[in-house]
Design an enzyme around this catalytic site. Structure first.
Site, PDB file in Angstrom:
ATOM      1  CB  THR A  53      -0.818  37.114 -18.699  1.00 17.79           C
ATOM      2  OG1 THR A  53       0.728  36.692 -19.374  1.00 17.79           O
ATOM      3  CG2 THR A  53      -0.554  38.559 -18.657  1.00 17.79           C
ATOM      4  N   GLY A  82      -4.721  33.036 -25.331  1.00 17.91           N
ATOM      5  CA  GLY A  82      -5.327  32.904 -26.445  1.00 17.91           C
ATOM      6  C   GLY A  82      -6.405  31.883 -26.152  1.00 17.91           C
ATOM      7  CD  GLU A 124       5.615  32.100 -24.017  1.00 17.49           C
ATOM      8  OE1 GLU A 124       4.617  32.149 -24.603  1.00 17.49           O
ATOM      9  OE2 GLU A 124       5.762  31.917 -22.792  1.00 17.49           O
TER      10      GLU A 124
HETATM   11  C1  LIG Z   1       3.518  34.906 -40.474  1.00 19.63           C
HETATM   12  C2  LIG Z   1       3.165  35.800 -39.285  1.00 19.63           C
HETATM   13  C3  LIG Z   1       3.568  35.049 -38.158  1.00 19.63           C
HETATM   14  C4  LIG Z   1       2.561  36.189 -36.878  1.00 19.63           C
HETATM   15  C5  LIG Z   1       2.462  35.163 -35.531  1.00 19.63           C
HETATM   16  C6  LIG Z   1       1.969  36.049 -34.484  1.00 19.63           C
HETATM   17  C7  LIG Z   1       1.578  35.476 -33.468  1.00 19.63           C
HETATM   18  C8  LIG Z   1       1.289  36.190 -31.992  1.00 19.63           C
HETATM   19  C9  LIG Z   1       0.686  35.516 -31.003  1.00 19.63           C
HETATM   20  C10 LIG Z   1       1.431  34.449 -30.444  1.00 19.63           C
HETATM   21  C11 LIG Z   1       1.015  34.126 -28.895  1.00 19.63           C
HETATM   22  C12 LIG Z   1       1.790  33.177 -28.127  1.00 19.63           C
HETATM   23  C13 LIG Z   1       1.244  33.055 -26.929  1.00 19.63           C
HETATM   24  C14 LIG Z   1       1.556  33.926 -25.749  1.00 19.63           C
HETATM   25  C15 LIG Z   1       1.673  33.318 -24.624  1.00 19.63           C
HETATM   26  C16 LIG Z   1       2.261  34.095 -23.466  1.00 19.63           C
HETATM   27  O1  LIG Z   1       2.636  35.229 -23.609  1.00 19.63           O
HETATM   28  S1  LIG Z   1       2.327  33.111 -22.106  1.00 19.63           S
HETATM   29  C17 LIG Z   1       3.035  34.254 -20.781  1.00 19.63           C
HETATM   30  C18 LIG Z   1       4.640  34.391 -21.025  1.00 19.63           C
HETATM   31  N1  LIG Z   1       4.930  35.310 -19.972  1.00 19.63           N
HETATM   32  C19 LIG Z   1       6.191  35.322 -19.635  1.00 19.63           C
HETATM   33  O2  LIG Z   1       6.997  35.052 -20.405  1.00 19.63           O
HETATM   34  C20 LIG Z   1       6.608  36.099 -18.350  1.00 19.63           C
HETATM   35  C21 LIG Z   1       8.107  36.680 -18.369  1.00 19.63           C
HETATM   36  N2  LIG Z   1       8.339  36.661 -17.136  1.00 19.63           N
HETATM   37  C22 LIG Z   1       9.345  35.687 -16.544  1.00 19.63           C
HETATM   38  O3  LIG Z   1       9.448  34.749 -17.202  1.00 19.63           O
HETATM   39  C23 LIG Z   1       9.653  35.791 -15.105  1.00 19.63           C
HETATM   40  O4  LIG Z   1       9.162  36.443 -14.462  1.00 19.63           O
HETATM   41  C24 LIG Z   1      11.372  36.450 -15.136  1.00 19.63           C
HETATM   42  C25 LIG Z   1      11.276  37.834 -15.702  1.00 19.63           C
HETATM   43  C26 LIG Z   1      12.316  35.362 -15.976  1.00 19.63           C
HETATM   44  C27 LIG Z   1      11.673  36.505 -13.703  1.00 19.63           C
HETATM   45  O5  LIG Z   1      11.868  35.289 -13.280  1.00 19.63           O
HETATM   46  P1  LIG Z   1      11.610  35.043 -11.608  1.00 19.63           P
HETATM   47  O6  LIG Z   1      11.726  33.726 -11.352  1.00 19.63           O
HETATM   48  O7  LIG Z   1      10.822  35.983 -11.098  1.00 19.63           O
HETATM   49  O8  LIG Z   1      12.890  35.614 -11.106  1.00 19.63           O
HETATM   50  P2  LIG Z   1      14.783  35.703 -11.533  1.00 19.63           P
HETATM   51  O9  LIG Z   1      15.283  35.890 -10.438  1.00 19.63           O
HETATM   52  O10 LIG Z   1      14.660  36.665 -12.638  1.00 19.63           O
HETATM   53  O11 LIG Z   1      15.017  34.157 -12.053  1.00 19.63           O
HETATM   54  C28 LIG Z   1      15.277  33.195 -11.264  1.00 19.63           C
HETATM   55  C29 LIG Z   1      16.225  32.379 -11.699  1.00 19.63           C
HETATM   56  O12 LIG Z   1      15.492  31.455 -12.803  1.00 19.63           O
HETATM   57  C30 LIG Z   1      16.094  31.573 -14.255  1.00 19.63           C
HETATM   58  N3  LIG Z   1      15.019  31.675 -15.074  1.00 19.63           N
HETATM   59  C31 LIG Z   1      14.067  32.609 -15.233  1.00 19.63           C
HETATM   60  N4  LIG Z   1      13.169  31.831 -16.208  1.00 19.63           N
HETATM   61  C32 LIG Z   1      13.546  31.029 -16.507  1.00 19.63           C
HETATM   62  C33 LIG Z   1      13.203  30.008 -17.846  1.00 19.63           C
HETATM   63  N5  LIG Z   1      12.106  30.450 -18.601  1.00 19.63           N
HETATM   64  N6  LIG Z   1      13.965  28.917 -17.955  1.00 19.63           N
HETATM   65  C34 LIG Z   1      15.079  28.664 -17.245  1.00 19.63           C
HETATM   66  N7  LIG Z   1      15.409  29.353 -16.141  1.00 19.63           N
HETATM   67  C35 LIG Z   1      14.682  30.631 -15.919  1.00 19.63           C
HETATM   68  C36 LIG Z   1      16.825  32.819 -14.048  1.00 19.63           C
HETATM   69  O13 LIG Z   1      17.713  32.791 -15.110  1.00 19.63           O
HETATM   70  C37 LIG Z   1      17.437  32.856 -12.684  1.00 19.63           C
HETATM   71  O14 LIG Z   1      18.301  32.033 -12.597  1.00 19.63           O
HETATM   72  P3  LIG Z   1      19.771  32.232 -11.799  1.00 19.63           P
HETATM   73  O15 LIG Z   1      20.254  33.766 -12.226  1.00 19.63           O
HETATM   74  O16 LIG Z   1      20.506  31.240 -11.638  1.00 19.63           O
HETATM   75  O17 LIG Z   1      19.098  32.707 -10.448  1.00 19.63           O
HETATM   76  C1  LIG Z   2      -1.524  38.788 -28.736  1.00 15.78           C
HETATM   77  C2  LIG Z   2      -1.054  38.454 -27.180  1.00 15.78           C
HETATM   78  C3  LIG Z   2      -1.170  37.042 -27.007  1.00 15.78           C
HETATM   79  C4  LIG Z   2      -1.100  36.799 -25.581  1.00 15.78           C
HETATM   80  N1  LIG Z   2      -1.209  35.536 -25.196  1.00 15.78           N
HETATM   81  C5  LIG Z   2      -1.120  34.933 -23.830  1.00 15.78           C
HETATM   82  C6  LIG Z   2      -1.287  33.645 -23.493  1.00 15.78           C
HETATM   83  O1  LIG Z   2      -1.579  32.737 -24.256  1.00 15.78           O
HETATM   84  N2  LIG Z   2      -1.011  33.338 -22.275  1.00 15.78           N
HETATM   85  C7  LIG Z   2      -0.531  33.897 -21.264  1.00 15.78           C
HETATM   86  O2  LIG Z   2      -0.493  33.648 -20.100  1.00 15.78           O
HETATM   87  N3  LIG Z   2      -0.319  35.371 -21.542  1.00 15.78           N
HETATM   88  C8  LIG Z   2      -0.415  35.728 -22.885  1.00 15.78           C
HETATM   89  N4  LIG Z   2      -0.288  36.996 -23.197  1.00 15.78           N
HETATM   90  C9  LIG Z   2       0.218  37.955 -22.070  1.00 15.78           C
HETATM   91  C10 LIG Z   2       1.736  38.243 -22.504  1.00 15.78           C
HETATM   92  O3  LIG Z   2       2.600  37.201 -22.097  1.00 15.78           O
HETATM   93  C11 LIG Z   2       1.901  39.546 -21.442  1.00 15.78           C
HETATM   94  O4  LIG Z   2       1.419  40.620 -21.933  1.00 15.78           O
HETATM   95  C12 LIG Z   2       3.528  39.860 -21.291  1.00 15.78           C
HETATM   96  O5  LIG Z   2       3.939  38.766 -20.351  1.00 15.78           O
HETATM   97  C13 LIG Z   2       3.989  41.291 -20.725  1.00 15.78           C
HETATM   98  O6  LIG Z   2       3.130  41.287 -19.375  1.00 15.78           O
HETATM   99  P1  LIG Z   2       2.154  42.771 -19.226  1.00 15.78           P
HETATM  100  O7  LIG Z   2       1.317  42.931 -20.483  1.00 15.78           O
HETATM  101  O8  LIG Z   2       1.433  42.486 -17.870  1.00 15.78           O
HETATM  102  O9  LIG Z   2       3.038  43.967 -19.142  1.00 15.78           O
HETATM  103  P2  LIG Z   2       4.007  44.364 -17.873  1.00 15.78           P
HETATM  104  O10 LIG Z   2       4.676  43.206 -17.292  1.00 15.78           O
HETATM  105  O11 LIG Z   2       2.993  45.038 -16.983  1.00 15.78           O
HETATM  106  O12 LIG Z   2       4.980  45.211 -18.189  1.00 15.78           O
HETATM  107  C14 LIG Z   2       4.644  46.509 -18.783  1.00 15.78           C
HETATM  108  C15 LIG Z   2       5.539  47.106 -19.380  1.00 15.78           C
HETATM  109  O13 LIG Z   2       6.660  47.657 -18.353  1.00 15.78           O
HETATM  110  C16 LIG Z   2       8.231  47.502 -18.566  1.00 15.78           C
HETATM  111  N5  LIG Z   2       8.546  46.375 -17.533  1.00 15.78           N
HETATM  112  C17 LIG Z   2       7.695  45.506 -17.055  1.00 15.78           C
HETATM  113  N6  LIG Z   2       8.600  44.960 -16.124  1.00 15.78           N
HETATM  114  C18 LIG Z   2      10.081  45.187 -16.152  1.00 15.78           C
HETATM  115  C19 LIG Z   2      11.154  45.027 -15.549  1.00 15.78           C
HETATM  116  N7  LIG Z   2      11.421  43.893 -15.052  1.00 15.78           N
HETATM  117  N8  LIG Z   2      12.372  45.755 -16.242  1.00 15.78           N
HETATM  118  C20 LIG Z   2      12.209  46.826 -17.122  1.00 15.78           C
HETATM  119  N9  LIG Z   2      10.803  47.004 -17.721  1.00 15.78           N
HETATM  120  C21 LIG Z   2       9.915  46.300 -17.264  1.00 15.78           C
HETATM  121  C22 LIG Z   2       8.043  47.078 -19.917  1.00 15.78           C
HETATM  122  O14 LIG Z   2       8.232  48.191 -20.761  1.00 15.78           O
HETATM  123  C23 LIG Z   2       6.779  46.452 -20.134  1.00 15.78           C
HETATM  124  O15 LIG Z   2       6.430  46.456 -21.696  1.00 15.78           O
HETATM  125  C24 LIG Z   2      -0.462  37.477 -24.573  1.00 15.78           C
HETATM  126  C25 LIG Z   2      -0.262  38.831 -24.781  1.00 15.78           C
HETATM  127  C26 LIG Z   2      -0.652  39.178 -26.123  1.00 15.78           C
HETATM  128  C27 LIG Z   2      -0.103  40.631 -26.658  1.00 15.78           C
END
Ligand SMILES: CCCCCCCCCCCCC/C=C/C(=O)SCCNC(=O)CCNC(=O)[C@H](O)C(C)(C)COP(=O)(O)OP(=O)(O)OC[C@H]1O[C@@H](n2cnc3c(N)ncnc32)[C@H](O)[C@@H]1OP(=O)(O)O
Ligand SMILES: Cc1cc2nc3c(=O)[nH]c(=O)nc-3n(C[C@H](O)[C@H](O)[C@H](O)COP(=O)(O)OP(=O)(O)OC[C@H]3O[C@@H](n4cnc5c(N)ncnc54)[C@H](O)[C@@H]3O)c2cc1C
Length: 648
Positions: free
Chosen positions: A151, A190, A433
């Site tokens: 991110t 993180g 995620e």
């Molecule tokens: C007891 C208490 C407990 C509490 C615990 C609390 C803990 C909380 C903290 C935990 C923190 C965890 C750490 C966090 C880490 C992160 O957040 S890491 C960053 C995460 N970021 C994302 O997930 C990004 C989200 N965006 C995307 O995945 C992609 O941009 C998208 C939205 C999926 C779009 O993909 P894109 O390639 O841009 O285009 P599309 O056309 O939509 O997709 C193309 C084709 O690819 C397929 N596809 C997409 N993603 C996947 C995948 N992951 N695996 C397999 N296939 C995938 C998609 O289906 C399309 O396929 P076709 O339809 O066949 O073309």
């Molecule tokens: C506690 C915490 C831990 C994290 N840890 C990690 C980490 O370890 N590694 C890492 O890489 N990232 C991490 N992240 C980042 C996290 O993965 C992003 O916050 C998440 O992917 C969302 O992206 P963004 O915050 O840029 O929101 P954006 O993508 O800017 O989206 C903002 C809002 O816009 C709307 N939106 C955006 N796109 C669309 C769409 N296509 N259709 C409809 N609505 C839409 C949704 O309402 C969304 O909430 C962490 C975040 C948090 C809060």
């Protein structure tokens, strides 16, 4: 509170609240047996107890003083917990299950949680065999402390627009890493801010001026000697959050940082010495780590919700408030139907989510094994299921935890209730995620493809057979003629399948009609986004009651049938209420893990609330320094003015 008192705080008391004791005496099932089922087996229960003894023998894991700590102390405590778990993991050769269990017993309240949650799994999934041989030992022995940096400040969802670049320099056989704009700095990962010395950085791969899309790179961040940032690296903490403040979520700016060509993860693609780009796996294989964490999040959803349900149920049988009839003894608040309606869905959903996570994990393990063997056939279905369930379960957890908090009245708003922190800690599950609305759309996209196959009679994925079995008749034809029918799980499954069939095919029809009317695909998609997201969402009776519209607006239930379902739901709640305490006791949560004065096992809520109030930093002195600095002057002035007035 002195350390000794802190230790006494969590010691279980022999005096158990009588209301709570009575609830336990009337259990209609063997609680221990259910605990074994929840843990997975008697052996896993035994293993959990061993790990509880290990962790809770360490003061840092008992942290009662936590309620009044500054962020630096919270971070340092989180680091210490991380180190303890890492040392024990290395010493006792824990497997992933043990590490995940120990992390859960520490409430995932460990600063370097990403080491095992993402960094090591990403190496296992994205590195070539040669790279795994080199990097895994360094990560498992904790020489490399890592994070997963994807991110950016400007983009989280839309991976295609991430701006960080990795430009191949054939002269020096290196990649040059850059954060070209302010929005390109990595932001959120993180443990990135202060803990990690290495990052897996997702960057746009540029070779000979051509962009080959997003790829992972191993980037050293800090010196292995003194932890200072390496040349070209600017890194730090992004500031305090709502919760999870032991984690140093950080920022990373790279200015012409050079890494060897071998630091590009090469399982799914590589750049050869002479600058040729070769793609090996499926396009989305590099997204594998995100799928794994989405599956983990469904487990965290169960853990958070079972914590909240335990606190709310135990407190609701201890708390007596008001009487139904004047002069009668005050009622246990769980005997109010409204309280049952607030609290018991969290209990029911906890069990449902436990089983759902297990089922999804089985699918993940099977598909992951296939992918590691080069067979990606079920990847798309896994992506759909993991996206939809992560989104739905995290959404429901956040909603139901807030209801559990509200059900605890004013005391639920105290930090010592533990439930506010639980709400705040679990809140980001709807965002991390993959933000939920985005993941629902990923699932909807796959659903639309299944509908297209069903319409022409082609085979559909195993989890979507209902698209073939349900008729499209516009009249409800499900047999629900009495309360007993509402308790029949096959009937309820049929209700959901019928509703799902109607909503999914309805969304597909709307989308198709829009496209046939000449609207461009992406505009049609956005104009029908709510229907598509609903198509990707749905647990039994309560789910039907809560989503009445979808069951009544589609040919699923008649209004009379719906009323039967509602009555059955309330009847089920009264039944569950009888066993609510044994059902939460079966989660067998140690008081230290639950961390709640309201949810503690002995039910001595008032004594514990008062004991914890003593730990408030404001109570260090009888008269707070703020009196001498500010309040005294105000009082003296008031007295002076009153004296003057009395002379007038
Ligand atoms: C007891 C208490 C407990 C509490 C615990 C609390 C803990 C909380 C903290 C935990 C923190 C965890 C750490 C966090 C880490 C992160 O957040 S890491 C960053 C995460 N970021 C994302 O997930 C990004 C989200 N965006 C995307 O995945 C992609 O941009 C998208 C939205 C999926 C779009 O993909 P894109 O390639 O841009 O285009 P599309 O056309 O939509 O997709 C193309 C084709 O690819 C397929 N596809 C997409 N993603 C996947 C995948 N992951 N695996 C397999 N296939 C995938 C998609 O289906 C399309 O396929 P076709 O339809 O066949 O073309
Ligand atoms: C506690 C915490 C831990 C994290 N840890 C990690 C980490 O370890 N590694 C890492 O890489 N990232 C991490 N992240 C980042 C996290 O993965 C992003 O916050 C998440 O992917 C969302 O992206 P963004 O915050 O840029 O929101 P954006 O993508 O800017 O989206 C903002 C809002 O816009 C709307 N939106 C955006 N796109 C669309 C769409 N296509 N259709 C409809 N609505 C839409 C949704 O309402 C969304 O909430 C962490 C975040 C948090 C809060």
């Amino acid at each position: 509170m002195a350390a000794a008192n802190r230790d006494a705080f969590w010691a279980p008391s022999s005096k158990v609240n009588p209301d709570l004791a009575r609830e336990r005496e009337s259990a209609t099932f063997d609680v221990r047996e259910l605990t074994h089922i929840i843990d997975g087996s008697p052996d896993r229960t035994k293993r959990r107890k061993e790990l509880e003894n290990l962790l809770y023998s360490e003061p840092v894991f008992r942290d009662v003083g936590r309620l009044s700590m500054e962020r630096d102390e919270i971070y340092e405590q989180g680091v210490l917990k991380s180190i303890k778990l890492f040392e024990w993991s290395r010493k006792y050769k824990w497997d992933d299950d043990d590490f995940e269990l120990a992390s859960r017993l520490a409430n995932h309240d460990i600063s370097m949680s990403l080491q095992h949650a993402m960094f090591i799994p990403a190496i296992e999934r994205l590195a070539s065999d040669t790279q795994k041989a080199k990097w895994l030992p360094r990560a498992l022995h904790y020489e490399m402390i890592g994070t997963y940096a994807q991110t950016e400040l400007g983009h989280g969802t839309n991976l295609m627009e991430l701006e960080t670049t990795a430009t191949f320099d054939p002269e020096r056989n290196e990649f040059i890493m850059n954060s070209p704009t302010v929005t390109s700095m990595k932001w959120w990962p993180g443990a990135l801010g202060k803990s990690s010395n290495t990052a897996i950085v997702l960057a746009q791969l540029i070779v000979k001026g051509k962009n080959h899309g997003l790829h992972p790179f191993l980037v050293p961040l800090r010196s292995m000697e003194d932890h200072t940032p390496l040349p070209g690296i600017s890194v730090g903490d992004i500031g305090p959050k709502m919760a999870l403040n032991c984690i140093d979520n950080g920022f990373l700016i790279m200015k012409n940082v050079r890494i060897p060509r071998e630091n590009m993860f090469m399982k799914n693609a590589e750049v050869t010495r002479d600058g040729r780009f070769i793609s090996r796996g499926v396009d989305k294989a590099n997204y594998a780590t995100m799928v794994l964490v989405r599956v983990k999040i469904t487990r965290w959803a169960f853990e958070s919700l079972s914590d909240g349900a335990t606190t709310a149920v135990r407190y609701s049988v201890v708390r007596r408030q008001s009487s139904l009839k004047p002069g009668e003894r005050e009622l246990q608040v769980l005997d109010y139907q409204s309280q049952q309606y607030k609290v018991l869905p969290a209990l029911a959903a906890s069990y449902a989510f436990l089983m759902t996570n297990r089922s999804l994990h089985r699918l993940y393990d099977s598909v992951h094994a296939d992918i590691m063997a080069g067979n990606t056939k079920l990847l798309a279905e896994l992506h759909c299921q993991s996206s939809a369930l992560k989104a739905y379960m995290s959404e429901v957890v956040v909603q139901l935890l807030e209801l559990c908090r509200q059900a605890c009245g004013g005391h639920g708003y105290l930090a010592s209730s533990g439930i506010g922190l639980l709400c705040a800690s679990s809140a980001p599950l709807v965002t991390v995620e993959g933000e939920n609305s985005v993941l629902y759309q990923q699932a909807a996209r796959y659903l639309m493809k299944q509908v297209a196959k069903a319409v022409v009679g082609d085979p559909v994925a195993s989890g979507f057979q209902y698209l073939l079995t349900q008729s499209s008749s516009d009249r409800p034809d499900i047999r629900i003629q009495n309360l007993a029918d509402c308790g029949n799980l096959d009937t309820l499954l049929q209700v959901y399948q019928r509703m799902a069939f109607s909503v999914v095919t309805g969304a597909a029809r709307k989308l198709q009609m829009a496209i046939e009317s000449g609207v461009e695909q992406h505009v049609a998609w956005n104009n029908n986004m709510v229907s598509l997201i609903q198509a990707a969402r749905f647990y039994a009776l309560h789910g039907i009651a809560k989503e009445a519209g979808y069951f009544l607006a589609t040919p699923t239930l008649t209004p009379d049938q719906f009323e039967l379902v509602r009555a059955a739901e309330l009847q089920a709640m009264a039944k569950v209420r009888h066993d609510a305490v044994p059902l939460v006791d079966a989660f067998d949560l140690h008081d230290i893990c639950l961390h709640s004065a309201l949810g503690c096992y002995d039910g001595n809520v008032y004594e514990r609330l008062y004991a914890l109030a003593q730990t408030s930093s404001l109570n260090k002195t009888q008269v707070h320094p703020a009196y001498y600095k500010h309040i005294r002057g105000l009082v003296k002035d008031g007295q002076k003015q009153l004296r003057q007035q009395s002379k007038l």
